[in-house]
Write an enzyme that holds these catalytic residues in place. Structure first.
Site, short mmCIF file in Angstrom:
data_model
loop_
_atom_site.label_atom_id
_atom_site.label_comp_id
_atom_site.label_asym_id
_atom_site.label_seq_id
_atom_site.Cartn_x
_atom_site.Cartn_y
_atom_site.Cartn_z
CG HIS A 1 -3.71 -3.73 3.04
ND1 HIS A 1 -2.76 -3.19 3.88
CD2 HIS A 1 -4.31 -2.69 2.43
CE1 HIS A 1 -2.81 -1.87 3.81
NE2 HIS A 1 -3.74 -1.54 2.93
N GLY B 1 -2.50 -13.63 35.07
CA GLY B 1 -2.72 -13.47 33.63
C GLY B 1 -1.74 -14.30 32.81
CB CYS C 1 -0.97 -0.05 1.18
SG CYS C 1 -2.31 1.12 0.98
CD GLU D 1 -1.32 -6.09 5.43
OE1 GLU D 1 -0.98 -6.53 4.31
OE2 GLU D 1 -1.50 -4.88 5.64
#
Ligand code: XMP
Length: 506
Positions: A166, A222, A78, A168
């Site tokens: 894109h 976590g 891009c 990705e």
């Protein structure tokens, strides 16, 4: 280890490029557009990201890439493609309107290595306001769509490629294949990056870095801090001391359960129950930010007091992960992300910082956790805010309100697991409102609290949708909560998305 450098021009999808490259078994680093690591012998290729900016605008990001072209294979995506074209004398112009969404390739040059196995008809995802209207000299057309002629181009001699779409994002259906052609076929990645190789090299590096030193680590239950702890434990064993502080605003039985999990993993962890200190300090406090400040300050105090009991500590470990560090946010002034962490950790202790997960994306942290044998219920748990239930009890906090909310939350989370819904949801919890409502139970009037259930789907907490939970399930859940939790006579379900709402209520 071989690596791809991704130069970040501020696109929302830069991190996604990084994740795709890692999925291809190749290490990569995302660096600000003007910080190319000249001289790094491990670099095998370069990707230039997208950007919300325009190459011909006064604020365009136009770094000197002369030491990059002709030395490494380069793929521009891009804005990256437009930049390649602009630098080499091609023409980039505003397309008049923003081209956004799916498009089909109408032409593909079969000789272009980037497109091996990708033919006309393949779907790509466009998101751009500018177009390349003339290719620079020496560059050849590689692919077009009906509306974008120069959708991809290349210079085979100079090993430069550009794609306007894109690769990705998942909407570019063969995007991963395209990136694989670049990373593996063109840049010749040996695909050395895997969870197992990460564990092996990190344990070796940690041993070299820490030696016989002592390390402390704040644990929260976590995923990130748990994986960091197990990795460090593998490297330095009992020279690691984990400190797990109970601020009294954890989920029901969370402190005991998580502590037991840590001990089962063989970790040297100290549980510090400081509930009464926190709850006393929060008494009568209504303002959400003040609650956060108090909890943050006390957390540091309790942590420091505990750390002071361990003689000769030289290192402070943290479970910081890669997205926390990527400097993409201020590049254009347009991408803003704020991080919330409890407190921040004590700088004046003069400890050396040790961040074993600092190169990993969240999904990689989980894979590393699996490689290390951490049970799935610890690795795939929902995020939980550092200040805990304090930001879910609206207004002043009392021990009674903590008890009520813990009970409601416990029923909610347990039922999500039992119904097989837990894994589909990014985060769920209950909120206790500071209002009472009238109800009727048997023949008796009740005047009790109203609670709100919140469950959202998301991929990164930056945006979130409220989760559509089955009607029958909600009906059973509401009955169970009102019947079992003393003090609650009304249950609401939050149907607000983020934005404009947030996930937490405070
Ligand atoms: P919001 O409410 O901003 O939450 O949509 C986004 C994510 O961040 C978590 N969150 C916090 N985490 N300390 C934390 O450690 C905080 O003060 C805090 N506030 C929100 C929230 O749970 C969600 O995952």
């Amino acid at each position: 280890m071989q690596k791809i450098i991704i130069l970040d021009f501020g696109s929302q999808t830069t991190q996604l490029i990084g994740r795709r490259v890692r999925e291809l078994g190749t290490f990569c680093e995302i660096l600000p557009f003007d910080r190319f690591p000249h001289g790094d012998p491990d670099v095998i290729g370069v990707i230039l990201s997208g950007s919300p900016l325009s190459v011909y605008a006064p604020d365009a990001l136009l770094p000197d890439l002369s030491g990059v072209f002709d030395r490494y294979p380069v793929l521009g995506i891009c804005y990256g493609a437009q930049l390649i074209s602009h630098i080499h004398g091609g023409k980039v112009e505003n397309s008049g309107s923003r081209e956004y969404g799916r498009a089909l390739l109408s032409f593909v040059d079969r000789n272009c290595e980037l497109f091996g196995g990708i033919a006309a008809g393949s779907q790509v995802w466009m998101s751009h306001g500018d177009s390349i209207t003339a290719l620079p000299e020496g560059f050849r057309l590689a692919a077009s769509t009906d509306s974008v002629r120069n959708a991809a181009f290349w210079n085979p001699e100079r090993r430069i490629w550009g794609v306007q779409f894109h690769p990705e994002v998942a909407h570019t259906t063969q995007g991963k294949q395209l990136l694989e052609h670049f990373v593996v076929d063109i840049c010749r990645s040996r695909r050395e990056w895997s969870s197992d190789s990460f564990v092996e090299t990190t344990v070796r590096d940690l041993r070299a870095e820490i030696g016989d030193g002592k390390v402390i680590l704040g644990l929260s239950g976590g995923v990130d801090s748990t994986v960091a702890a197990v990795l460090l434990n593998k490297a330095v064993g009992s020279n690691l001391t984990g400190i797990f502080v109970n601020h009294g605003l954890l989920r029901k039985h969370e402190f005991e359960n998580v502590l037991a999990d840590y001990h089962r993993l063989g970790l040297n962890v100290r549980g510090v129950d400081a509930s009464s200190i926190f709850l006393n300090a929060l008494d009568g406090v209504e303002d959400p930010e003040q609650k956060r400040r108090i909890i943050g300050r006390l957390f540091v105090e309790v942590f420091e007091a505990e750390a002071a009991k361990i003689p000769g500590v030289g290192f402070l470990a943290q479970g910081t992960i890669y997205p926390d560090r990527i400097e993409s946010r201020n590049i254009t002034g347009k991408v803003i992300k704020s991080h919330h962490n409890v407190g921040g950790l004590p700088e004046h202790l003069k400890l050396k910082l040790c961040e074993p997960l600092k190169w990993l994306f969240k999904d990689e942290v989980r894979s590393v956790g699996l490689s290390l044998g951490i049970p799935e219920h610890m690795l795939f748990r929902h995020p939980f805010p550092g200040p805990g239930l304090a930001v879910r009890i609206l207004g002043a906090i009392t021990p009674e309100k903590v008890r009520i909310l813990q009970d409601v939350d416990d029923i909610f989370i347990r039922s999500l697991r039992e119904e097989g819904l837990y894994g589909d949801i990014w985060q769920a919890g209950a909120i206790l409102l500071p209002v009472r409502t009238v109800g009727v139970m048997g023949d008796e009037r009740t005047y009790d609290y109203a609670v709100v259930l919140r469950a959202v789907t998301s991929s990164d907490a930056m945006t979130a949708d409220w989760a559509f939970l089955p009607e029958g399930y909600l009906r059973r859940l509401s009955n169970e909560i009102i019947n079992k939790v003393r003090g609650v006579n009304r249950v609401c379900y939050d149907i607000s998305s983020k934005p404009p709402s947030t996930i937490e209520w405070e």
